[in-house]
Design a protein around this motif. Structure first.
Motif, mmCIF file in Angstrom:
data_model
loop_
_atom_site.group_PDB
_atom_site.id
_atom_site.type_symbol
_atom_site.label_atom_id
_atom_site.label_comp_id
_atom_site.label_asym_id
_atom_site.label_seq_id
_atom_site.Cartn_x
_atom_site.Cartn_y
_atom_site.Cartn_z
ATOM 1 N N ALA A 23 -60.536 -107.939 -106.712
ATOM 2 C CA ALA A 23 -60.743 -106.805 -107.664
ATOM 3 C C ALA A 23 -62.242 -106.398 -107.680
ATOM 4 O O ALA A 23 -62.409 -105.658 -108.702
ATOM 5 C CB ALA A 23 -60.264 -107.166 -109.060
ATOM 6 N N THR A 24 -63.033 -106.978 -106.968
ATOM 7 C CA THR A 24 -64.606 -106.516 -106.998
ATOM 8 C C THR A 24 -64.927 -105.168 -106.372
ATOM 9 O O THR A 24 -66.000 -104.644 -106.821
ATOM 10 C CB THR A 24 -65.100 -107.745 -106.252
ATOM 11 N N SER A 25 -64.109 -104.553 -105.721
ATOM 12 C CA SER A 25 -64.348 -103.337 -104.917
ATOM 13 C C SER A 25 -63.076 -102.531 -105.018
ATOM 14 O O SER A 25 -62.090 -102.688 -104.501
ATOM 15 C CB SER A 25 -64.545 -103.581 -103.529
ATOM 16 N N SER A 26 -63.166 -101.326 -105.639
ATOM 17 C CA SER A 26 -62.116 -100.329 -106.004
ATOM 18 C C SER A 26 -61.641 -99.828 -104.500
ATOM 19 O O SER A 26 -60.301 -99.702 -104.301
ATOM 20 C CB SER A 26 -62.598 -99.114 -106.806
ATOM 21 N N VAL A 27 -62.576 -99.907 -103.551
ATOM 22 C CA VAL A 27 -62.009 -99.190 -102.359
ATOM 23 C C VAL A 27 -61.178 -100.215 -101.523
ATOM 24 O O VAL A 27 -60.111 -99.986 -101.145
ATOM 25 C CB VAL A 27 -63.447 -98.964 -101.281
ATOM 26 N N ARG A 28 -61.677 -101.569 -101.830
ATOM 27 C CA ARG A 28 -60.806 -102.700 -101.015
ATOM 28 C C ARG A 28 -59.504 -102.804 -101.712
ATOM 29 O O ARG A 28 -58.395 -103.128 -101.314
ATOM 30 C CB ARG A 28 -61.395 -104.133 -101.235
ATOM 31 N N THR A 29 -59.377 -102.778 -103.245
ATOM 32 C CA THR A 29 -58.261 -102.639 -103.863
ATOM 33 C C THR A 29 -57.249 -101.406 -103.472
ATOM 34 O O THR A 29 -56.140 -101.582 -103.352
ATOM 35 C CB THR A 29 -58.438 -102.497 -105.781
ATOM 36 N N ARG A 30 -57.950 -100.296 -103.315
ATOM 37 C CA ARG A 30 -57.085 -99.208 -102.894
ATOM 38 C C ARG A 30 -56.334 -99.375 -101.312
ATOM 39 O O ARG A 30 -55.445 -99.198 -101.137
ATOM 40 C CB ARG A 30 -57.951 -97.795 -102.773
ATOM 41 N N VAL A 31 -57.337 -100.031 -100.375
ATOM 42 C CA VAL A 31 -56.780 -100.374 -99.225
ATOM 43 C C VAL A 31 -55.625 -101.475 -99.278
ATOM 44 O O VAL A 31 -54.742 -101.315 -98.276
ATOM 45 C CB VAL A 31 -57.909 -100.729 -98.104
ATOM 46 N N TYR A 32 -55.939 -102.507 -99.963
ATOM 47 C CA TYR A 32 -54.853 -103.316 -99.988
ATOM 48 C C TYR A 32 -53.711 -102.937 -100.558
ATOM 49 O O TYR A 32 -52.503 -103.195 -100.035
ATOM 50 C CB TYR A 32 -55.317 -104.451 -101.276
ATOM 51 N N ARG A 33 -53.709 -101.931 -101.350
ATOM 52 C CA ARG A 33 -52.408 -101.505 -101.942
ATOM 53 C C ARG A 33 -51.686 -100.361 -101.119
ATOM 54 O O ARG A 33 -50.422 -100.437 -100.905
ATOM 55 C CB ARG A 33 -52.660 -100.551 -103.495
ATOM 56 N N ALA A 34 -52.654 -99.588 -100.321
ATOM 57 C CA ALA A 34 -51.988 -98.722 -99.404
ATOM 58 C C ALA A 34 -51.358 -99.481 -98.215
ATOM 59 O O ALA A 34 -50.354 -99.154 -97.630
ATOM 60 C CB ALA A 34 -53.246 -97.919 -98.857
ATOM 61 N N CYS A 35 -51.863 -100.807 -97.754
ATOM 62 C CA CYS A 35 -51.303 -101.318 -96.747
ATOM 63 C C CYS A 35 -49.951 -101.934 -97.040
ATOM 64 O O CYS A 35 -49.146 -102.391 -96.235
ATOM 65 C CB CYS A 35 -52.156 -102.626 -96.408
#
Length: 125
Positions: free
Chosen positions: A101-113
């Motif tokens: 949860a430290t990066s909003s982009v990584r969170t969005r990528v994780y969810r999109a995947c």
């Protein structure tokens, strides 16, 4: 003791693959150009997996290694709903990353995947 085949990988693969797929030829060519160890590091897989793929003896998921090769060595791209155009190997690597949860982009990528992306190999959650 067996003698090591001293031919280039691009010649050896014809003993195992007929016809030789373009991605296997690219993998062998990169192993010839650099080394099998360097290619395995670049793709983030084991040296044994590269060897098994070239010799067509790998029993695992060849589609995964094919996608890694197509992305990293053939520069084939997919359209990520979050990041835009990325190579297939980056797409696969993003899918395998743990949630943080430290990066909003990584969170969005994780969810999109995990939410119906057409390129995802994961089950929707």
């Amino acid at each position: 003791m067996t003698l090591r085949d001293m031919r280039p990988f691009s010649e050896q693969i014809t003993d195992f693959w007929q016809p030789v797929p373009d991605w296997v030829a690219a993998l062998a060519g990169e192993c010839d150009r650099t080394s099998q160890v360097k290619v395995s590091r670049r793709l983030g897989v084991s040296n044994a997996l590269i060897s098994g793929t070239l010799k067509r003896s790998y029993k695992g998921d060849l589609s995964r290694i094919e996608e890694l090769v197509r992305g990293a060595l053939l520069s084939e791209c997919v359209e990520c709903p979050v990041l835009g155009e990325i190579t297939r190997d980056i797409c696969l690597n993003n899918q395998s990353r743990d949630f943080v949860a430290t990066s909003s982009v990584r969170t969005r990528v994780y969810r999109a995947c995990r939410s119906g992306c057409p390129h995802s190999k994961l089950e929707e959650s």
